[in-house]
Design an enzyme around this catalytic site. Structure first.
Site, PDB file in Angstrom:
ATOM      1  CG  ASP A   1      -2.113   0.879   0.983  1.00 27.22           C
ATOM      2  OD1 ASP A   1      -2.131   1.617  -0.030  1.00 27.22           O
ATOM      3  OD2 ASP A   1      -3.114   0.800   1.593  1.00 27.22           O
TER       4      ASP A   1
HETATM    5  C1  BGC Z   1      -5.044   3.400   0.145  1.00 30.04           C
HETATM    6  C2  BGC Z   1      -5.125   2.205  -0.844  1.00 30.04           C
HETATM    7  C3  BGC Z   1      -4.963   2.895  -2.222  1.00 30.04           C
HETATM    8  C4  BGC Z   1      -3.757   3.716  -2.187  1.00 30.04           C
HETATM    9  C5  BGC Z   1      -3.410   4.416  -3.702  1.00 30.04           C
HETATM   10  C6  BGC Z   1      -3.647   4.205  -0.104  1.00 30.04           C
HETATM   11  O1  BGC Z   1      -3.617   5.086   1.059  1.00 30.04           O
HETATM   12  O2  BGC Z   1      -4.847   2.775   1.346  1.00 30.04           O
HETATM   13  O3  BGC Z   1      -6.598   1.666  -0.590  1.00 30.04           O
HETATM   14  O4  BGC Z   1      -5.055   2.279  -3.186  1.00 30.04           O
HETATM   15  O5  BGC Z   1      -3.563   4.759  -1.227  1.00 30.04           O
HETATM   16  O6  BGC Z   1      -4.319   5.604  -3.768  1.00 30.04           O
END
Ligand code: BGC
Length: 745
Positions: free
Chosen positions: A263
């Site tokens: 993530d």
């Molecule tokens: C979130 C994810 C997301 C990623 C990219 C993160 O902060 O937890 O779910 O896909 O950002 O935007």
């Protein structure tokens, strides 16, 4: 490209180029004009000009022309001419916004979910998106967590069916051009963040994990999801981005051979977790756990070569990751056509086309849940209506995580009323913020309520308060909106409350109104859907995918809890049982609950042995009759309860559901096939099987009044022999929830 050619390409790559493939950065890192939101110190992650030329993927870009320009630039600069992978959070539609996933969960309609995801894929694909970070398969039991809006609620079976439907929608299209890759997230158990506080740790038994939390991810993987994203949280002591579960469960047990991505910044955050001394150790742990791609933090690129040189990470480990990444690019056809379906003209043609808008209108309608109706709905008159509240004319109903959609396109309820030529008065009443204290709009709203026969009051939680990093402890309406409700109700009790929310809220105080329904965050067609439902052009058919709490102190709250040694006894409320002394155990409205304008009556529940011997299946059937003058849809729900097992089992578990359409005064017989797979569970040695003994099968459309059938599952080494199953029919009403009054001491 053939597999062999991918390996030949890898052989030609330098270690830096390989680590580049394993890195994903923000569009704004590579091109001017992107909005970067760094969650860590940017200086630490800054890429050199050389590194920028070799990264493998990019996220957060605007449209096809931005994508085409960057891909072109990249292909000119990358020494191996390996196309970039373009990724985005397409969560509930792209340009056409559909209801948030929690609302789609409430539709209990996997076909609808799949169609919405497919439409989102078409719009995204022509706009240059190749991977969506969706669906979020995290089971959600705690409404304090802001991200419950992105999930499918509290039930593992519903979550699994919906996750698979989303993956199918994104990844399957009669025309391959319009398919995008789906990334299941967040592995694992992100939804169980302690106390509902985002990013918090998770500590959970493997029994509970397998029983409740894994089915969503597993179904996504089984449906063929191309990617899996790790979670921010630690799980049983190890942060997910470095957790051996990535290898042991995801890859070895489930056979996932796609790409795992961290993530946002979560590799670097291993240091904050206190599990890595520094960024070098963070990179080492994540690569060793087989996290193939690093999102936004750049530890792989900065530290990977030294790790290989020192032998702490082997070149084979790196090559395996790069192989998976290049294989995904190959599967998407990027080596032949790096721009895939990106096309400025097609973008104009497909985005927000009439077909997708009408699908969005249907999805919004079918995911609304009617909680109370004393008969005032559908409204009989198209005049004399006061439309009041901060959401009556709000474009925010589009919902959080609307990615590149333009909120201006949302049709508000006020706009829909105008289109429908409803005679109404509008007053906003107050603003929607949590801190709102401006009562200047009250008098206009009260005056409108006084003049009109009926009030439609649109209140709730702004989309600004749900989503990532939006945990709340008091999941109530903003106090000023509750006050507005009270004032309006005192003036005119003919109030219909229309709720907007990204999570279950504490709404007990609103139940004195004549009708209440929730639209969640319905997406761009929310206004139309609301008007259709209010005036009976459409019927309600949604059911709660998450229980609505009676009190915030009940959280985490879910219907399928394990039984205790001292179950609450409604006939002996004073006994020393598992209960609260100031609130019932039951939610205000349970999972699976939702009313309709039609009246559905369930009868003749039956189990009959049938089918192929080997499959050992039983047929469960029930008659459903629409005893009303209104056509409608009902969700037939089948739950199972294991009466006695070697482990404590849930009080009941949803195993099947089917949404059916019934015209006024017609009936049908709904059938489900259930077998040992639906009766079993994962045992402590990791094996899955059904234990012999008594089971209850509970079936109906309302969890507060299910029909019960009992069956005996007989031990059988072969377990798949139908002749060993004896059944007896008991069809008797099973009342799960008691009246609130009986519950409160
Ligand atoms: C979130 C994810 C997301 C990623 C990219 C993160 O902060 O937890 O779910 O896909 O950002 O935007």
């Amino acid at each position: 490209m053939k597999e062999k050619q991918i390996w030949q390409l890898i052989d030609r790559m330098t270690i830096e180029q390989k680590l580049g493939q394993m890195s994903v950065c923000e569009y704004g890192d590579l091109m001017k004009g992107g909005d970067n939101v760094y969650t860590g110190p940017k200086g630490e992650f800054a890429l050199t000009e050389e590194q920028k030329k070799i990264v493998g993927g990019v996220l957060n870009f605007k449209d096809a022309s931005a994508m085409i320009a960057l891909q072109k630039k990249h292909l000119e600069e990358d020494p191996n001419k390996i196309p970039l992978l373009f990724m985005l959070d397409v969560i509930h539609g792209y340009k056409t916004t559909f209801p948030i996933p929690l609302a789609i969960g409430c539709s209990f309609d996997t076909d609808l979910a799949e169609r919405c995801a497919r439409a989102a894929a078409v719009e995204s694909a022509v706009s240059g998106v190749q991977v969506t970070y969706s669906p979020m398969a995290d089971l959600c039991r705690d409404a304090r967590w802001g991200r419950v809006m992105e999930g499918f609620g509290e039930d593992p079976h519903l979550c699994a069916e919906m996750s698979a439907a989303f993956v199918n929608g994104y990844q399957r299209n009669a025309d391959k051009n319009y398919e995008i890759a789906s990334c299941i997230k967040h592995f694992a158990c992100y939804g169980a963040a302690e106390a509902g506080r985002d990013y918090n740790c998770v500590d959970m038994s493997s029994y509970t994990m397998d029983e409740y939390y894994m089915p969503g991810y597993k179904a996504g993987v089984n449906a063929g999801a191309a990617m899996v994203m790790t979670a921010f949280n630690s799980l049983n002591g190890t942060p997910c981005t470095a957790n051996t579960m990535l290898r042991d469960k995801l890859r070895t047990e489930w056979g996932f051979n796609g790409v795992v991505i961290s993530d946002y910044n979560s590799v670097a955050e291993l240091v904050n977790h206190g599990c890595a001394r520094d960024l070098r150790e963070a990179a080492k742990l994540a690569i060793a756990a087989e996290c193939d791609m690093e999102m936004v933090s750049t530890t792989y690129l900065q530290e990977g070569a030294a790790l290989v040189e020192s032998g702490e990470i082997s070149m084979e480990q790196i090559d395996r990751a790069v192989f998976r990444i290049l294989s995904l690019k190959n599967r998407l056809g990027l080596f032949e056509n790096p721009y895939a379906a990106a096309d400025v003209q097609a973008e104009k043609r497909f985005c927000r086309c009439a077909g997708f808008l009408s699908l969005a209108r249907k999805a919004s309608t079918d995911s609304c849940v009617l909680l109370k109706n004393d008969g005032i709905l559908p409204l009989k008159k198209r005049n004399g209506i006061a439309l009041i509240g901060p959401f009556a004319d709000s474009k925010e109903i589009i919902g959080a995580w609307s990615c590149n959609a333009d909120p201006a396109h949302a049709v508000t309820i006020r706009e829909a009323f105008c289109e429908e030529n409803i005679e109404f008065e509008y007053a906003r009443g107050c603003g929607d913020s949590l801190e709102e204290s401006d009562r200047r709009g009250f008098s206009e709203a009260i005056a409108a309520a006084k003049r009109c026969e009926t009030v439609v009051l649109c209140i709730g939680e702004s989309m600004r308060y749900s989503g990532e990093c939006r945990s709340r402890t008091e999941i109530c309406l903003p106090p000023l909106q509750t006050e507005l409700f009270e004032k309006i109700y005192e003036t005119n009790p003919n109030v219909v409350v229309v709720l907007f929310q990204g999570r279950p809220l504490h709404i007990r105080a609103l139940l004195k109104s004549r009708a209440v329904f929730t639209m969640w965050q319905p997406g761009a067609e929310g206004g139309h859907a609301c008007a259709d439902l209010l005036f009976g052009k459409s019927n309600f058919s949604g059911k709660l995918a998450m229980s609505l709490p009676h009190s915030v102190g009940q959280l985490p709250l879910y219907y399928n809890h394990y039984e205790t040694g001292r179950p609450f006894d409604p006939n002996n409320a004073g006994a020393w049982t598992s209960k609260y002394i100031d609130a019932p155990n039951e939610p205000l409205f349970p999972f699976g609950y939702g009313l309709s304008y039609s009246k559905f009556v369930f009868s003749d529940a039956k189990i009959t042995a049938c089918g192929v011997k080997k499959e050992n299946k039983m047929r469960v059937s029930v008659r459903v009759r629409n005893e009303s003058d209104i056509d409608g849809s009902e969700v037939v729900q089948l739950y199972v309860r294991d009466v006695a097992a070697t482990m404590v089992r849930p009080v009941r578990e949803l195993k099947k559901f089917k949404k059916i359409c019934l015209s006024a005064h017609t009936e049908t017989v709904v059938e489900f096939m259930i077998g040992p797979k639906d009766l079993g569970f994962v045992h402590s040695d990791g094996s899955f099987y059904a234990e012999p003994g008594e089971f209850q099968v509970l079936i109906g459309g309302d969890p507060r009044g299910l029909l019960r059938l009992d069956l005996i599952y007989k031990e059988d080494k072969m377990r798949y022999n139908i002749s060993r199953i004896a059944m007896r029919e008991m069809a008797e009403p099973y009342v799960e929830a008691q009246n609130e009054q009986q519950r409160i001491l």
